[in-house]
Design a protein around this motif. Structure first.
Motif, short mmCIF file in Angstrom:
data_model
loop_
_atom_site.label_atom_id
_atom_site.label_comp_id
_atom_site.label_asym_id
_atom_site.label_seq_id
_atom_site.Cartn_x
_atom_site.Cartn_y
_atom_site.Cartn_z
N GLU A 109 57.43 55.22 27.26
CA GLU A 109 57.14 55.28 28.71
C GLU A 109 57.09 53.85 29.25
N THR A 110 57.46 53.67 30.52
CA THR A 110 57.50 52.30 31.03
C THR A 110 56.47 52.06 32.13
N VAL A 111 56.23 50.77 32.37
CA VAL A 111 55.08 50.31 33.15
C VAL A 111 55.54 49.32 34.23
N PRO A 112 55.38 49.66 35.52
CA PRO A 112 55.76 48.72 36.58
C PRO A 112 54.67 47.72 36.93
N PHE A 113 53.40 48.06 36.62
CA PHE A 113 52.29 47.15 36.94
C PHE A 113 51.11 47.48 36.04
N SER A 114 50.50 46.45 35.51
CA SER A 114 49.33 46.65 34.65
C SER A 114 48.64 45.32 34.41
N ASN A 115 47.36 45.40 34.08
CA ASN A 115 46.62 44.27 33.53
C ASN A 115 45.92 44.74 32.27
N VAL A 116 46.07 43.99 31.20
CA VAL A 116 45.35 44.28 29.97
C VAL A 116 44.80 42.99 29.37
N THR A 117 43.83 43.15 28.52
CA THR A 117 43.30 42.02 27.75
C THR A 117 42.73 42.59 26.45
N PHE A 118 42.46 41.71 25.50
CA PHE A 118 41.75 42.13 24.29
C PHE A 118 40.26 41.98 24.54
N PHE A 119 39.57 43.10 24.48
CA PHE A 119 38.16 43.10 24.85
C PHE A 119 37.30 42.52 23.74
N GLU A 120 36.57 41.49 24.10
CA GLU A 120 35.54 40.99 23.19
C GLU A 120 34.33 40.71 24.08
N GLU A 121 33.25 41.32 23.73
CA GLU A 121 32.10 41.33 24.63
C GLU A 121 31.40 39.98 24.65
N ASP A 122 31.33 39.38 25.82
CA ASP A 122 30.62 38.12 26.00
C ASP A 122 29.20 38.35 26.48
N ALA A 123 28.98 39.50 27.13
CA ALA A 123 27.64 39.80 27.65
C ALA A 123 27.52 41.30 27.82
N SER A 124 26.30 41.75 27.88
CA SER A 124 26.05 43.17 28.11
C SER A 124 24.90 43.28 29.09
N ILE A 125 25.08 44.07 30.14
CA ILE A 125 24.01 44.23 31.12
C ILE A 125 23.77 45.72 31.35
N GLU A 126 22.56 46.04 31.70
CA GLU A 126 22.26 47.42 32.04
C GLU A 126 22.29 47.54 33.56
#
Ligand SMILES: [Zn+2]
Length: 281
Positions: A109-126
């Motif tokens: 399947e093909t993609v005309p627009f997207s943003n991705v990153t490799f998630f690595e948690e720098d902070a966590s908030i509630e």
């Protein structure tokens, strides 16, 4: 509205690219560990084309889903012909089609627009007592303004959501019409009630407004990964937001003639606002 800092590793942006690359590339599909293209850097936000080309009606795929997954394991986007809303989570690309049902697109399947990153948690908030989309943005903006408004942020907010108003849209055929007109004609809104799930959100700094929409953009997917869409409103009592901060950006552009003829300097702010909010008001 109240925000408690549980733990925060920021501002120590992770520089251990090589070791993290190994784990990030070992997606559940496990195909990219030895790819040369893999892992530009774990603090890189990768973008396919521009929101401005999408808004003006460039809906042809630029790269495949399989290729996109080499550049991140979390993110947002859409598919060829704006065939639904994309949610990327834990390395899987999900497609919330027009009625909010989630399917798994093939790697071809093909993609005309997207943003991705490799998630690595720098902070966590509630996040607590969130009554609207505006309150969600305000809570996250408080974190952004205290850590740097000119960086990229990705959040994954997991919890029980009493209410999520979401939308998707019907796929388009050529000749394509601009995205605000697509939404006026083919957007379908739906409400999820009392669902466990995850909101994936991305923040782009104001200076990115020629390439993307400045500020926050959220997509939702249920815990069982059966339903989802672009978030238009939300309320919840309490949920944990993991936050990834990125300081690198990479973008791929289409080479074809249709794209090269586009005026990507045109002001499309109003069309973006209508598309994001679904409101002409
Ligand atoms: Zn969206």
């Amino acid at each position: 509205m109240k925000m408690n800092l549980i733990r925060a590793g920021f501002p120590g942006l992770c520089l251990m690219v090589s070791c993290l690359c190994f784990s990030a590339c070992s997606s559940q599909n496990g195909a990219y560990a030895d790819s040369e293209d893999c892992c530009v850097g774990n603090d890189t936000v990768y973008q396919v084309a521009q929101l401005h080309s999408l808004i003006q009606g460039y809906y042809d795929g630029v790269i495949t889903v399989g290729e996109l997954r080499k550049h991140g394991n979390i993110g947002l986007g859409t598919f060829q012909g704006v065939n639904g809303e994309m949610i990327v989570l834990d390395g899987t690309v999900y497609q919330a089609v027009s009625d909010g049902t989630v399917v798994l697109p093939p790697d071809s399947e093909t993609v005309p627009f997207s943003n991705v990153t490799f998630f690595e948690e720098d902070a966590s908030i509630e996040l607590m007592n969130i009554g609207s989309m505006a309150e969600l943005k305000d809570s996250l903006d408080a974190f952004v303004s205290s850590h740097g408004k000119n960086l990229f942020y990705t959040v994954r907010i997991t919890g029980e959501f009493p209410y999520v108003k979401a939308r998707s849209e019907r796929a388009q055929k050529k000749p394509y019409i601009p995205l605000d007109e697509v939404m006026a004609r083919d957007q379908i809104e739906f409400a999820f009630r009392n669902q466990r799930g995850t909101i994936v959100g991305m923040y782009f700094p104001g200076f990115m407004d020629k390439l993307n929409a400045a500020g926050w953009h959220f997509h939702f997917i249920t815990e069982d990964r059966s339903k989802g869409g672009h978030v238009m409103d939300v309320s919840f009592d309490s949920a944990v937001a993991g936050i990834d901060v990125a300081d690198e950006f990479r973008m791929i552009m289409p080479k074809d003639g249709d794209y090269q003829k586009m005026n990507l300097e045109k002001n499309v702010d109003e069309a973006i606002r209508v598309t994001e909010t679904g409101s002409k008001d």
